[in-house]
Design an enzyme around this catalytic site. Sequence first.
Site, short mmCIF file in Angstrom:
data_model
loop_
_atom_site.label_atom_id
_atom_site.label_comp_id
_atom_site.label_asym_id
_atom_site.label_seq_id
_atom_site.Cartn_x
_atom_site.Cartn_y
_atom_site.Cartn_z
N GLU A 44 -4.11 23.76 3.07
CA GLU A 44 -4.35 22.38 2.64
C GLU A 44 -3.86 22.16 1.21
O GLU A 44 -4.12 22.97 0.33
CB GLU A 44 -5.84 22.06 2.72
CG GLU A 44 -6.15 20.70 3.26
CD GLU A 44 -5.69 20.51 4.69
OE1 GLU A 44 -4.67 19.80 4.89
OE2 GLU A 44 -6.32 21.05 5.60
N HIS A 45 -3.13 21.08 1.00
CA HIS A 45 -2.55 20.73 -0.31
C HIS A 45 -1.55 21.78 -0.77
O HIS A 45 -1.25 21.90 -1.96
CB HIS A 45 -3.64 20.53 -1.37
CG HIS A 45 -4.43 19.29 -1.17
ND1 HIS A 45 -4.18 18.12 -1.85
CD2 HIS A 45 -5.49 19.01 -0.35
CE1 HIS A 45 -5.05 17.19 -1.47
NE2 HIS A 45 -5.84 17.71 -0.54
N THR A 46 -1.03 22.53 0.18
CA THR A 46 0.03 23.50 -0.13
C THR A 46 1.42 22.89 0.09
O THR A 46 2.40 23.39 -0.46
CB THR A 46 -0.11 24.75 0.75
OG1 THR A 46 -0.16 24.35 2.12
CG2 THR A 46 -1.39 25.51 0.41
N ASP A 47 1.49 21.81 0.88
CA ASP A 47 2.82 21.31 1.27
C ASP A 47 3.60 20.75 0.10
O ASP A 47 4.80 20.97 -0.02
CB ASP A 47 2.72 20.29 2.41
CG ASP A 47 1.80 19.12 2.14
OD1 ASP A 47 1.01 19.18 1.18
OD2 ASP A 47 1.87 18.13 2.90
N SER A 139 -3.29 9.50 11.03
CA SER A 139 -2.99 8.26 11.75
C SER A 139 -1.81 7.55 11.09
O SER A 139 -1.01 6.89 11.78
CB SER A 139 -4.21 7.36 11.80
OG SER A 139 -4.66 7.03 10.48
N SER A 140 -1.69 7.65 9.78
CA SER A 140 -0.58 6.99 9.08
C SER A 140 0.75 7.64 9.43
O SER A 140 1.76 6.94 9.63
CB SER A 140 -0.81 7.02 7.57
OG SER A 140 -0.94 8.35 7.10
N GLU A 172 5.87 6.50 3.63
CA GLU A 172 4.52 6.70 3.08
C GLU A 172 4.54 6.85 1.57
O GLU A 172 3.71 6.27 0.86
CB GLU A 172 3.89 7.93 3.74
CG GLU A 172 3.65 7.76 5.23
CD GLU A 172 2.54 8.63 5.75
OE1 GLU A 172 1.50 8.74 5.06
OE2 GLU A 172 2.69 9.21 6.83
N ASP A 184 2.55 16.31 7.50
CA ASP A 184 2.03 15.39 8.50
C ASP A 184 3.14 14.87 9.41
O ASP A 184 2.98 14.81 10.64
CB ASP A 184 1.33 14.21 7.83
CG ASP A 184 0.13 14.64 6.99
OD1 ASP A 184 -0.27 15.82 7.09
OD2 ASP A 184 -0.39 13.79 6.24
#
Length: 395
Positions: A44-47, A139-140, A172, A184
Site C-alpha cells: 500500500e502506497h508503494t506504487d 470505483s474511480s 484521475e 488501480d
Amino acid sequence: MSGGVIRTPDPVDFDALVARFRSLYDAEPDGVWAAPGRVNIIGEHTDYNGGFVLPIALAQHTVAAVRRRDDNVVRVASTSIDDGAVVTLDLTGVREDGDYDWAAYVVGVGWAAAQRDLPVTGLDIALDSNVPVGAGLSSSAALSCVTARAWSDLLDWQLDDETVADLGRDAENKIAGAPTGLMDQLASVCGQESHAMQIDTRAVTITQLPFDLPAAGLSLLVIDSHTEHSHADGEYAERRHSSQEAALRLGVHELRDVPLESLATTLDKLPALLRRRARHVVTDSARVERTAELLLAGDDLRRIGPLLNDSHASMRDDYEITVPSVDTLQEAAVAAGAHGARMTGGGFGGCVIALVDQQDAAAVADACVAAAADGGFPTPSVFEAVASGGAARIE
C-alpha cells in the site's frame, strides 16, 4: 457464498442499462464495456514510490453503454450519481484546473488521449456499477478505465493494456486531481481470473501469479467499514509529499531504491516522521515480493496471513493511514480466526481484507459486525473477493 452477513453486491443489469441508454439518447449504443474494481492484497502506497504492489481485479464492475458522436461533446449519466441526470461537457474546454465533479474521470480520458495526439470525438455514455464507492476498491479507476477501453475500441486507437491504464491514471491525476499511482488502473485493465498481479510500478511490468483461493479451501473477505475516504484529500497528498521528501533527503530517486538490508541504518538519517513514512514504503514493498514468492512456489497460502497483519501494523503505526473503525475490524477478524487481515486501499476509511478458511468465513464476518457495533461504528458489509478478468467489451 451466501448466508449470514456475507452479501455479494447485486450484478449490473446489462439489459436495463441498454434500455436506459435508449431512453436518455434516443439511439442504440455502439457497444457495452465493463471494467472491474480492484482489491490490493498487499503493498500500500508503494506504487507512487516505484515499488511493488499485488492487486486482484474484482468481480464487481462499472459498466458503460457507449455510442460514438461526430462532435466534441460528451454526454454521460450514471444510475447511481446525481439521480441519473445527464452531464454534458465539451472536450475542447477540458483543462487541468477545471471542476467537472465525477465526470472528470470520464472527460479526463478524452483530454489525456488528445495530449497523446490520438483522434478524439465525443461520446454518449450510460453507466451503472456495483463497485462500492468510497470503500478503497477503486470505483474511480473502474470508471476511468471502462471509459478508456471503450474510447480506444470505438476510435481504433490500438493501444496496449498499459497505455489504456495510463489514460485512466492521467484522467484521475490531472483532471480529477486525485494523486494516485498506476496500480488501480493496471489492475482494472489487466486482471486475469484466478490470478493476482505482481506489478513493478517503476518498470510497469506485470507478473500474473496463481491465486486460486477456493482450490486451497480459502476465502478472501472484503469487509467494508463504511467509513468513506477520498484520494483527493490533503492526507493522501501529504503522504505522497512525505515520501518524496524522504527520498530526496536520502539521495535516492524513489524510496524503492532504499535497500531493505540496511534500512535501519539508512533511516537514522531522517527525522522521525519521514523515518516512519519511509519504513512503511520499503517494508511493504518487500512484503509484496515475499508474498509473490509464496504464490509462485505454490506454498500454503495461509502463510500469507502474517504478512497481511504486518502490513496493517505498518500502515497503522508508520504511515498512519488507518482509522479506529478499520483497526477494530482488522483486530476482530484475526481474533475470530482469520489467518491475516489488513486495511486495503488509500486509507482513512475503506475496507479490510481477511484471509480465512472457507468454513470460518461466516464466523469471521459475524465477529466483525459485532465488533463494529460494540465500538459504535457503522455496520460493515462483507463480501467474498474473487480474482477476475480486466476491462473488456462485453456486447
